[in-house]
Design a protein around this motif. Structure first.
Motif, PDB file in Angstrom:
ATOM      1  N   GLU A  70      44.477  39.872  52.471  1.00  0.00           N
ATOM      2  CA  GLU A  70      45.660  39.096  52.093  1.00  0.00           C
ATOM      3  C   GLU A  70      45.642  37.772  52.836  1.00  0.00           C
ATOM      4  N   TRP A  71      46.542  36.878  52.433  1.00  0.00           N
ATOM      5  CA  TRP A  71      46.671  35.577  53.073  1.00  0.00           C
ATOM      6  C   TRP A  71      48.117  35.113  52.937  1.00  0.00           C
ATOM      7  N   ASP A  72      48.515  34.180  53.809  1.00  0.00           N
ATOM      8  CA  ASP A  72      49.921  33.759  53.801  1.00  0.00           C
ATOM      9  C   ASP A  72      50.123  32.486  52.985  1.00  0.00           C
ATOM     10  N   SER A  73      51.368  31.986  53.012  1.00  0.00           N
ATOM     11  CA  SER A  73      51.723  30.830  52.170  1.00  0.00           C
ATOM     12  C   SER A  73      51.003  29.551  52.603  1.00  0.00           C
ATOM     13  N   LYS A  74      50.729  29.404  53.902  1.00  0.00           N
ATOM     14  CA  LYS A  74      50.024  28.191  54.352  1.00  0.00           C
ATOM     15  C   LYS A  74      48.607  28.160  53.782  1.00  0.00           C
ATOM     16  N   ILE A  75      47.925  29.303  53.850  1.00  0.00           N
ATOM     17  CA  ILE A  75      46.571  29.386  53.275  1.00  0.00           C
ATOM     18  C   ILE A  75      46.635  29.100  51.777  1.00  0.00           C
ATOM     19  N   GLN A  76      47.667  29.607  51.126  1.00  0.00           N
ATOM     20  CA  GLN A  76      47.818  29.375  49.684  1.00  0.00           C
ATOM     21  C   GLN A  76      47.975  27.885  49.389  1.00  0.00           C
ATOM     22  N   SER A  77      48.765  27.190  50.228  1.00  0.00           N
ATOM     23  CA  SER A  77      48.985  25.762  49.978  1.00  0.00           C
ATOM     24  C   SER A  77      47.756  24.926  50.301  1.00  0.00           C
ATOM     25  N   TRP A  78      46.925  25.374  51.259  1.00  0.00           N
ATOM     26  CA  TRP A  78      45.744  24.598  51.638  1.00  0.00           C
ATOM     27  C   TRP A  78      44.563  24.808  50.697  1.00  0.00           C
ATOM     28  N   PHE A  79      44.390  26.053  50.178  1.00  0.00           N
ATOM     29  CA  PHE A  79      43.188  26.369  49.400  1.00  0.00           C
ATOM     30  C   PHE A  79      43.476  26.711  47.937  1.00  0.00           C
ATOM     31  N   SER A  80      44.733  27.038  47.601  1.00  0.00           N
ATOM     32  CA  SER A  80      45.108  27.479  46.246  1.00  0.00           C
ATOM     33  C   SER A  80      44.169  28.576  45.734  1.00  0.00           C
ATOM     34  N   PRO A  81      43.968  29.644  46.512  1.00  0.00           N
ATOM     35  CA  PRO A  81      43.009  30.682  46.092  1.00  0.00           C
ATOM     36  C   PRO A  81      43.548  31.518  44.933  1.00  0.00           C
ATOM     37  N   LYS A  82      42.612  31.968  44.093  1.00  0.00           N
ATOM     38  CA  LYS A  82      42.957  32.904  43.027  1.00  0.00           C
ATOM     39  C   LYS A  82      42.661  34.319  43.496  1.00  0.00           C
ATOM     40  N   LYS A  83      43.555  35.252  43.187  1.00  0.00           N
ATOM     41  CA  LYS A  83      43.354  36.631  43.634  1.00  0.00           C
ATOM     42  C   LYS A  83      42.045  37.195  43.123  1.00  0.00           C
ATOM     43  N   SER A  84      41.701  36.823  41.907  1.00  0.00           N
ATOM     44  CA  SER A  84      40.466  37.357  41.314  1.00  0.00           C
ATOM     45  C   SER A  84      39.222  36.901  42.058  1.00  0.00           C
ATOM     46  N   GLU A  85      39.299  35.775  42.769  1.00  0.00           N
ATOM     47  CA  GLU A  85      38.140  35.243  43.475  1.00  0.00           C
ATOM     48  C   GLU A  85      38.158  35.595  44.959  1.00  0.00           C
ATOM     49  N   TRP A  86      39.356  35.814  45.536  1.00  0.00           N
ATOM     50  CA  TRP A  86      39.460  36.047  46.978  1.00  0.00           C
ATOM     51  C   TRP A  86      39.692  37.502  47.351  1.00  0.00           C
ATOM     52  N   LEU A  87      40.556  38.181  46.657  1.00  0.00           N
ATOM     53  CA  LEU A  87      40.953  39.530  47.064  1.00  0.00           C
ATOM     54  C   LEU A  87      39.757  40.484  47.053  1.00  0.00           C
ATOM     55  N   GLN A  88      39.531  41.139  48.194  1.00  0.00           N
ATOM     56  CA  GLN A  88      38.433  42.091  48.414  1.00  0.00           C
ATOM     57  C   GLN A  88      37.053  41.424  48.401  1.00  0.00           C
ATOM     58  N   ALA A  89      37.033  40.082  48.424  1.00  0.00           N
ATOM     59  CA  ALA A  89      35.747  39.379  48.495  1.00  0.00           C
ATOM     60  C   ALA A  89      35.403  39.111  49.955  1.00  0.00           C
ATOM     61  N   GLU A  90      34.103  39.151  50.276  1.00  0.00           N
ATOM     62  CA  GLU A  90      33.696  38.768  51.624  1.00  0.00           C
ATOM     63  C   GLU A  90      34.023  37.293  51.831  1.00  0.00           C
ATOM     64  N   LEU A  91      34.497  36.982  53.029  1.00  0.00           N
ATOM     65  CA  LEU A  91      34.958  35.613  53.288  1.00  0.00           C
ATOM     66  C   LEU A  91      33.887  34.580  52.964  1.00  0.00           C
ATOM     67  N   THR A  92      32.660  34.826  53.415  1.00  0.00           N
ATOM     68  CA  THR A  92      31.593  33.828  53.226  1.00  0.00           C
ATOM     69  C   THR A  92      31.078  33.785  51.796  1.00  0.00           C
ATOM     70  N   SER A  93      31.576  34.699  50.931  1.00  0.00           N
ATOM     71  CA  SER A  93      31.162  34.636  49.518  1.00  0.00           C
ATOM     72  C   SER A  93      32.087  33.729  48.713  1.00  0.00           C
ATOM     73  N   THR A  94      33.221  33.332  49.298  1.00  0.00           N
ATOM     74  CA  THR A  94      34.119  32.402  48.602  1.00  0.00           C
ATOM     75  C   THR A  94      33.557  30.989  48.704  1.00  0.00           C
ATOM     76  N   LEU A  95      33.912  30.157  47.754  1.00  0.00           N
ATOM     77  CA  LEU A  95      33.401  28.785  47.735  1.00  0.00           C
ATOM     78  C   LEU A  95      33.843  28.021  48.975  1.00  0.00           C
ATOM     79  N   ALA A  96      35.082  28.227  49.405  1.00  0.00           N
ATOM     80  CA  ALA A  96      35.619  27.463  50.531  1.00  0.00           C
ATOM     81  C   ALA A  96      34.836  27.702  51.809  1.00  0.00           C
ATOM     82  N   PHE A  97      34.404  28.956  52.059  1.00  0.00           N
ATOM     83  CA  PHE A  97      33.774  29.309  53.328  1.00  0.00           C
ATOM     84  C   PHE A  97      32.293  29.666  53.186  1.00  0.00           C
ATOM     85  N   SER A  98      31.708  29.334  52.064  1.00  0.00           N
ATOM     86  CA  SER A  98      30.331  29.768  51.805  1.00  0.00           C
ATOM     87  C   SER A  98      29.313  29.150  52.759  1.00  0.00           C
TER      88      SER A  98
END
Length: 433
Positions: free
Chosen positions: A150-178
């Protein structure tokens, strides 16, 4: 940004007495105006001393850079992890700081306030969410496999993540932290007994590019706390309008500004002037600011604004030095245009005329001394001469014989002639005023 007419009443008593949080208020040049008891534990007798002098070299540079950013954009809040020396064992104490600008009700910048918390405090058991609220962190919760839960509202405002791309994904597999390869190493070396790990993350997308980060082991997983290292204020080196080699050939200080009044270039003499005006050289990409004796630079600020409208200005600046004497500069502000007639920017030429002004003042002083010296004989002679003329009027000519009467007739015109000469001399000397 905080607006208040009374800085003294700004800070609540519990912060002044706090044993956990550090508090400091500085002026616009970074000199400490107010601090709490806890801050004095890491910076002894800090009043009226520069805040950056109580930091490591790298932290001091980072603070001065951030101070300049805040003065240029008062609405920005800066979050910094700074190192304070511990003199007892030659090590450093790390403190998370949040700095904000204090303004008067008229929107004039009056001070900077900083609230910090030590890393050793972060290492204790505490409600982490309270710390997030206090220092502006955003939080990402991860499981033991480092997958996002999960993530909070600040993370949501900074990255605008989609649940389908972030939830249960490894952090380094996301585009932002790859691109953050260090994460695997941190996870391998972080246990429940480990201290929190502090580091920087360069992200590939989102509102900001760099984040100060804190990785904490928590229960069956981890918590990653992030705070922007730069508040959308990344300053790229502006394009040069003239080669630096040519700029250094100018005999006076030169500042080149863009159409918005931001500094594009300066020569070495310009950096010297910046140190005189501000205490340190101006940074390219920032507006010229005048925290010291700003009222004396109001005409220059006005001339820069007028240059944006196509007007040329010439003025003289005077600033009081710490030695209680004055420095003087002759400043010319010129708008520049392209071959097609479009406004391109502003050139500011600054000539230090302190030596000539001081020489001229000395010359005026010497002239005044000479004038007084030249007038002095007139004052000396006029008294006795007036007495002599008065006595001549009292002499009874009938009591004089023929020879003395003849001499008396010569003497009186001579005294009148001498009186006239003294008056003419005094008049000529007075003309030098």
């Amino acid at each position: 940004m905080i607006s208040t007419a009374d800085i003294e009443s700004l800070v609540p008593d519990f912060l002044m007495e706090s044993g956990h949080f550090y508090l400091v208020i500085t002026d616009v040049e970074g000199r400490i105006l107010k601090f709490n008891h806890n801050y004095e534990r890491i910076s002894a007798k800090p009043l009226q001393k520069e805040f950056w002098k109580y930091l490591s070299v790298d932290s001091a540079e980072e603070f001065c850079y951030s101070l300049e950013l805040m003065l240029g954009a008062p609405k920005i809040t800066r979050h910094l992890l700074l190192e304070h020396p511990i003199h007892s064992d030659n090590s450093f104490s790390q403190v998370w700081w949040e700095f904000s600008v204090i303004t008067t009700p008229d929107m004039d910048i009056s001070a900077i306030i900083g609230i910090g918390v030590g890393i050793q405090f972060l290492e204790q058991e505490m409600p982490w969410n309270n710390l997030v609220d206090v220092l502006g962190f955003g939080k990402i919760s991860l499981n033991s496999e480092f997958k996002i839960q999960e993530w909070d509202s600040k993370i949501q405002s900074w990255f605008s993540p989609k649940k389908s791309e972030w939830l249960q994904a490894e952090l380094t597999s996301t585009l932002a932290f790859s691109g953050f390869q260090k994460m695997n190493y941190l996870v391998d070396n972080l246990s429940n007994e480990s201290k929190p790990k502090c580091f920087l993350i360069q992200t590939n997308e989102g509102k900001f590019s760099t984040y100060a980060s804190l990785l904490v082991s928590c229960g069956e997983g981890f918590q990653l706390f992030l705070v922007p290292k730069e508040q959308n204020m990344t300053i790229n080196s502006p394009a040069k309008v003239i080669s630096q080699e040519i700029l250094e050939t100018f005999p006076n200080a030169v500042f080149v500004l863009d159409t918005q009044g931001k500094l594009v270039q300066q020569n070495e003499l310009g950096k010297v002037v910046g140190r005189n005006w501000k205490g340190r050289a101006y940074s390219e990409g920032q507006s010229l600011s005048f925290p010291s004796q700003s009222n004396r630079f109001s005409r220059l600020v006005k001339a820069i604004e007028e240059a944006k409208m196509g007007m040329t200005g010439e003025l003289e600046l005077k600033m009081l030095n710490p030695t209680k004497d004055f420095s003087y500069w002759n400043v010319t502000v010129n708008p520049t245009y392209s071959e097609s007639g479009l406004f391109e920017g502003i050139w500011i030429h600054v000539k230090d005329i302190s030596f000539h002004k001081k020489q001229l003042a000395q010359l005026h002083k010497e002239n005044e001394t000479l004038r007084e010296f030249a007038l002095y004989p007139s004052h000396i002679l006029r008294g006795p001469l007036s007495t002599m003329m008065g006595l001549l009027e009292l002499i009874d000519r009938k009591q004089l014989d023929q020879e003395n009467h003849k001499l008396f007739e010569y003497l009186k015109p001579l005294t009148k002639e001498m009186d006239q000469l003294i008056r003419q001399h005094a008049k000529k000397m007075s003309a030098f005023d």
